[in-house]
Every structure is written in C-alpha cells, then in structure tokens.
Enzyme design. Structure first.
Site, PDB file in Angstrom:
ATOM      1  N   SER A 168       0.845  -1.196   0.000  1.00  0.00           N
ATOM      2  CA  SER A 168       0.000   0.000   0.000  1.00  0.00           C
ATOM      3  C   SER A 168       0.876   1.239   0.000  1.00  0.00           C
ATOM      4  O   SER A 168       2.012   1.223   0.496  1.00  0.00           O
ATOM      5  CB  SER A 168      -0.896   0.013   1.240  1.00  0.00           C
ATOM      6  OG  SER A 168      -1.527   1.269   1.420  1.00  0.00           O
ATOM      7  N   TYR A 181      -2.036  -0.608  10.235  1.00  0.00           N
ATOM      8  CA  TYR A 181      -2.149  -1.152   8.878  1.00  0.00           C
ATOM      9  C   TYR A 181      -1.000  -0.621   8.011  1.00  0.00           C
ATOM     10  O   TYR A 181      -0.354  -1.378   7.278  1.00  0.00           O
ATOM     11  CB  TYR A 181      -3.498  -0.755   8.287  1.00  0.00           C
ATOM     12  CG  TYR A 181      -3.692  -1.127   6.834  1.00  0.00           C
ATOM     13  CD1 TYR A 181      -4.165  -2.389   6.493  1.00  0.00           C
ATOM     14  CD2 TYR A 181      -3.425  -0.214   5.814  1.00  0.00           C
ATOM     15  CE1 TYR A 181      -4.351  -2.735   5.158  1.00  0.00           C
ATOM     16  CE2 TYR A 181      -3.604  -0.552   4.487  1.00  0.00           C
ATOM     17  CZ  TYR A 181      -4.073  -1.812   4.162  1.00  0.00           C
ATOM     18  OH  TYR A 181      -4.246  -2.147   2.830  1.00  0.00           O
ATOM     19  N   LYS A 185       2.204  -2.693   6.128  1.00  0.00           N
ATOM     20  CA  LYS A 185       2.520  -2.627   4.698  1.00  0.00           C
ATOM     21  C   LYS A 185       3.972  -2.198   4.463  1.00  0.00           C
ATOM     22  O   LYS A 185       4.601  -2.630   3.498  1.00  0.00           O
ATOM     23  CB  LYS A 185       1.554  -1.681   3.989  1.00  0.00           C
ATOM     24  CG  LYS A 185       0.103  -2.189   3.977  1.00  0.00           C
ATOM     25  CD  LYS A 185      -0.009  -3.538   3.274  1.00  0.00           C
ATOM     26  CE  LYS A 185      -1.461  -3.974   3.113  1.00  0.00           C
ATOM     27  NZ  LYS A 185      -1.604  -5.197   2.297  1.00  0.00           N
TER      28      LYS A 185
END
Length: 277
Positions: A168, A181, A185
C-alpha cells in the site's frame, strides 16, 4: 520469375506468420496462479486479468459464498481453468489445503499474488490495542511469508516462478487513522526485498505493488464519508481514486516474462501520492 519472387518473399511470410502466432498466444498461457483474497476488489480484478492473459487461476476467500460467486462470475465470462477454494490465510490448515488442491487440480504453481489483508480498527499506531496489532500482522505479513514458504517447493520444481505482494502507499506515507495497517505494509515491502534476494538464484522473482486509494469495499471508510472522501482526494494529484483493474495490469506485467529481469522492486500505483520512506 513469379516463382522466384514468391520464393524470395517466403522467409518474410514465415516471419510474419510466426509473429502473428506469437501475438495470438497469451502471455500467461500454461501458468498456474494463486491469488489470495481474490473474490472482490483488487484481488478479483487481478484474478480476472490473469485469466484473460491465459493463466489457470485459483481464487480464494475466507467466505465460501464469496468463492462460489466469484468462480461463477469468471466462468460466465468464458474462463474455464478456474478453481475456487475457501481459505483463511491466517489458518495453517487452510493455507496447506490451498496449495495441495491447486497442485492436485493444475499440476503445479507458477505465480503467487499475496493480497490478503485486514484492518479491524481505525486509529493512530500508538492507539492500536495489542490484539488488533497481532491480527493485522498475522494476516498482512506473517501469512504472506508462510504461504510463500508453501509455494516455494512447487516453484522450484518448475524451475522458476513469480511472487507479488500487494502492499500500500500507506507503507511509504502512513495514512491517517490507518496507523498499524500502514506499518504492516511497510513491513511487507521489506519482506519483498528479502524474499527476492533469497530466491533470485532459483529463478523465482518477488516484487510488490503499492496501490494508492483504490475504490473498493475495503476502502469504504475512506470514500464512504463525503468529508473524508474530499480530504483524501486532496492528497491525490490525479484527483481521483483508482479502480481495481488499474492495479491488475501492473500485476500481470510483473508475473509475466516481460518482467523477467525485475525482482525485489516495489511499484507504486498511487496517482502521484507522496511515496518516500
């Protein structure tokens, strides 16, 4: 005289015929591809594109109903070499079953696209409860490493392969309220580098893509609220969110022979969003 002209032209005719034949052959013909979390959004778009490019495709999801729907949709579009399997990548038995069933059905594995990810809670990285942190890293990072281990013997048996990790833009520039999160990534980008270095002698390539904000159900918290949506658009120089299919083409390139000398790289597809660590 005419016979001589035809004779002299025949090598060019043969070359043209060969070129047309090669163009007609799809670039992933004969390849077997596993895509995790591939019944909707980016994963499904990747599965569809790899099937369009000739691959035998395995779609998977935690929910059996989603698998059935995705397989039917692909088959209705005319794709016949499709296998659907229920798989929670955080569960060992599901990972093992995914690999075993793929090999039993298609005879081997050439491509792995590790797309599974979760984000069970919003908030800054230091606001993340330990159980949420553990779940994010179990699915987003640990399962990607473990499933890579499982496909490795089968890729070695084929004398090569390609792995793509779906990371991401948040791995480069943390997204507000997606703290843990985003860190997961960033870790996935590092995993890609380490895997690529280890597997290069085996002719197995590993790369990662870092999508920007893609309009999917998963990203609904970022585009479902008008105020948040406008704030996100302001960070994207292209002024729009991506469509899932815009990630699929990049993946298809990376797993094909067109990218035969590319490994250990992280490819950003984020509409111009900042991408420096």
């Amino acid at each position: 005289m005419l016979r001589n002209i035809i004779s002299k032209a025949s090598p060019f005719t043969t070359f043209a015929s060969r070129s047309m034949s090669q163009a007609a052959e799809k670039k992933l013909s004969g390849k077997v591809a596993i895509i995790t979390a591939s019944t909707e959004g980016i994963g499904f778009a990747i599965a569809r594109r790899l099937a369009q490019d000739g691959a035998k495709v395995v779609v998977s999801s935690r929910r059996g109903g989603n698998v059935t729907r995705a397989v039917k949709e692909l088959e209705d579009e005319g794709f016949t070499d499709i296998l659907g399997l229920q798989c929670n990548v955080a569960k060992e038995k599901d990972r093992v079953n995914l690999i075993e069933q793929t090999v039993a059905k298609f005879g081997g594995i050439d491509i792995l696209v590790s797309n599974a990810a979760v984000n069970p809670a919003m908030g800054g990285v230091l606001d993340c409860p330990e159980p949420v942190w553990d779940k994010i890293f179990d699915v987003n990072v640990k399962s990607a490493m473990l499933i890579s281990q499982l496909v490795l013997p089968h890729m070695r048996a084929r004398k090569g392969g390609a792995i793509v990790y779906v990371a991401s833009i948040g791995g480069y520039h943390p997204i507000d309220n997606l703290g843990a999160y985003s860190v997961s990534k960033t870790t996935l980008l590092g995993l890609c580098k380490a895997v690529a270095q280890q597997l290069a002698p085996d002719n197995i390539r590993a790369n990662a893509i870092a999508p920007g904000i893609v309009k999917t159900r998963f990203s609904l918290p970022l585009h479902g609220n008008e105020e948040v949506y406008k704030k996100m658009l302001a960070t994207i120089p292209m002024g729009r969110m991506a469509e899932p299919r815009e990630m699929a083409g990049l993946v298809s390139f990376l797993v094909s022979d067109d990218a035969s000398y590319i490994t250990g790289e992280n490819f950003i597809a984020a509409g111009g969003m900042p991408s420096r660590l």
